[in-house]
Design an enzyme around this catalytic site. Structure first.
Site, short mmCIF file in Angstrom:
data_model
loop_
_atom_site.label_atom_id
_atom_site.label_comp_id
_atom_site.label_asym_id
_atom_site.label_seq_id
_atom_site.Cartn_x
_atom_site.Cartn_y
_atom_site.Cartn_z
N ASP A 82 21.95 6.01 -46.64
CA ASP A 82 21.99 5.08 -47.66
C ASP A 82 21.08 5.21 -48.70
O ASP A 82 21.57 5.14 -49.86
CB ASP A 82 21.97 3.80 -46.83
CG ASP A 82 23.11 3.33 -46.17
OD1 ASP A 82 23.96 3.02 -46.74
OD2 ASP A 82 22.77 3.16 -44.88
N ASP A 131 18.23 -14.88 -28.89
CA ASP A 131 18.38 -15.65 -27.80
C ASP A 131 18.48 -14.79 -26.56
O ASP A 131 18.38 -15.19 -25.31
CB ASP A 131 19.43 -16.72 -27.74
CG ASP A 131 18.90 -17.92 -28.59
OD1 ASP A 131 17.82 -17.95 -29.05
OD2 ASP A 131 19.97 -18.62 -28.98
N ARG A 156 19.69 -3.78 -34.64
CA ARG A 156 20.23 -3.77 -35.97
C ARG A 156 21.20 -4.82 -36.09
O ARG A 156 22.32 -4.46 -35.46
CB ARG A 156 20.56 -2.33 -36.71
CG ARG A 156 20.83 -2.62 -37.97
CD ARG A 156 20.88 -1.25 -38.84
NE ARG A 156 21.88 -0.22 -38.25
CZ ARG A 156 21.87 0.82 -39.04
NH1 ARG A 156 21.28 1.11 -39.92
NH2 ARG A 156 22.55 1.62 -38.51
N HIS A 194 26.63 -0.18 -37.26
CA HIS A 194 27.57 0.95 -37.23
C HIS A 194 28.03 1.16 -35.75
O HIS A 194 28.88 2.12 -35.48
CB HIS A 194 27.06 2.14 -38.06
CG HIS A 194 26.50 1.96 -39.32
ND1 HIS A 194 27.67 1.59 -40.31
CD2 HIS A 194 25.79 1.73 -40.19
CE1 HIS A 194 27.25 1.61 -41.46
NE2 HIS A 194 25.80 1.73 -41.40
N GLU A 230 16.90 0.84 -47.89
CA GLU A 230 17.80 1.90 -48.13
C GLU A 230 18.60 1.76 -49.40
O GLU A 230 19.96 2.19 -49.55
CB GLU A 230 18.99 1.43 -47.00
CG GLU A 230 19.27 0.14 -46.64
CD GLU A 230 20.15 -0.08 -45.75
OE1 GLU A 230 20.73 0.84 -44.98
OE2 GLU A 230 20.40 -1.27 -45.15
#
Length: 266
Positions: free
Chosen positions: A179, A90, A76, A51, A153
């Site tokens: 959520d 990485d 996230r 988001h 969620e």
């Protein structure tokens, strides 16, 4: 160990030991905003690519900026696609938060992306930050340092939360309040019995399997209350919401209130 911006599993070890930690989401796509949050004393930053305003390139700057203050970065990811997870790994993140997973089978599949073959299917390369740009090939044998955070969620994920908590590689169960409340039919009502029962079920599932439990809260008082309840991976708002709330409050104090304005006109 050579100097490095990597966390080397310290955050994962702290949580495994039951130590409470408090951090914040960062999503303003600003290295300076991330640095401010790290300088403020957060235990970790949660770079939000689902988001937030930026993309994966933000991990390239956020990880070393936060690490200069001794603060690890968890990301996230925007999706649980193998390439999306591999890219941020990485770049040297301390952990990955996996969103929008509804079943234990989906979680199990996503966790494979955190590990190199034969245990998983993460792409193998050493010319990146995670392997100190080829100077630390032994990092390929230390994939157990990565923190795995799984979001709970949805009602579907809640129904399988005990099975999810038992999976190897799941270190934190993290509730997305908005959520989850929406999916439970009580949008934004965090006092609703069905939502409060869901929180308790997640907390108990985590405790039963020796995992940490996490939650997003709006402020420090709410964080203190959840910490007292046994939650150990607590996010206080985000860089943007904290800035907005602080400035809004300051402006409210600085400007005359309606009554004050009327008195000055009389």
């Amino acid at each position: 160990m050579n100097r490095s911006p990597l966390d080397h599993g310290r955050l994962r070890a702290r949580l495994a030991a039951g130590e409470p930690t408090v951090g914040t989401f960062v999503g303003m796509a600003s290295p300076v905003a991330s640095e401010v949050c790290a300088a403020s004393g957060a235990d970790w930053l949660l770079l939000d690519l689902e988001h937030g305003a930026g993309g994966e390139e933000q991990a390239r700057t956020t990880v070393p900026v936060a690490a200069s203050y001794g603060v690890p970065t968890v990301v996230r990811v925007e999706s649980v696609a193998r390439i999306r997870i591999g890219r941020v790994l990485d770049l040297g993140v301390a952990g990955v938060m996996l969103p929008r997973l509804d079943t234990a089978a989906e979680v199990r599949d996503a966790l494979r992306h955190l590990r190199y073959p034969p245990a998983g299917d993460r792409g193998v390369a050493t010319y990146n930050r995670a392997c100190r740009f080829g100077l630390d090939s032994a990092a390929l044998d230390r994939e157990g340092e990565i923190l795995g955070v799984v979001q709970i969620e949805s009602a579907s994920a809640l129904a399988e939360v005990e099975t999810i908590a038992a999976l190897d590689g799941v270190d934190v169960l993290f509730v997305g309040p908005r959520d989850l409340s929406h999916d439970l039919g009580v949008p934004g009502d965090f006092t609703a019995p069905v939502y409060r029962e869901a929180l308790e079920r997640v907390r108990k599932a985590a405790a039963a399997h020796g995992k940490a439990c996490g939650l997003l809260v709006p402020d420090g008082a709410a964080a203190a209350a959840k910490r007292a309840d046994g939650w150990t991976f607590i996010a206080i708002g985000s860089d943007s919401t904290l800035l907005a709330a602080a400035l809004s409050a300051a402006l409210g104090e600085a400007r005359p209130q309606p009554r004050d304005h009327q008195e000055t006109q009389s």
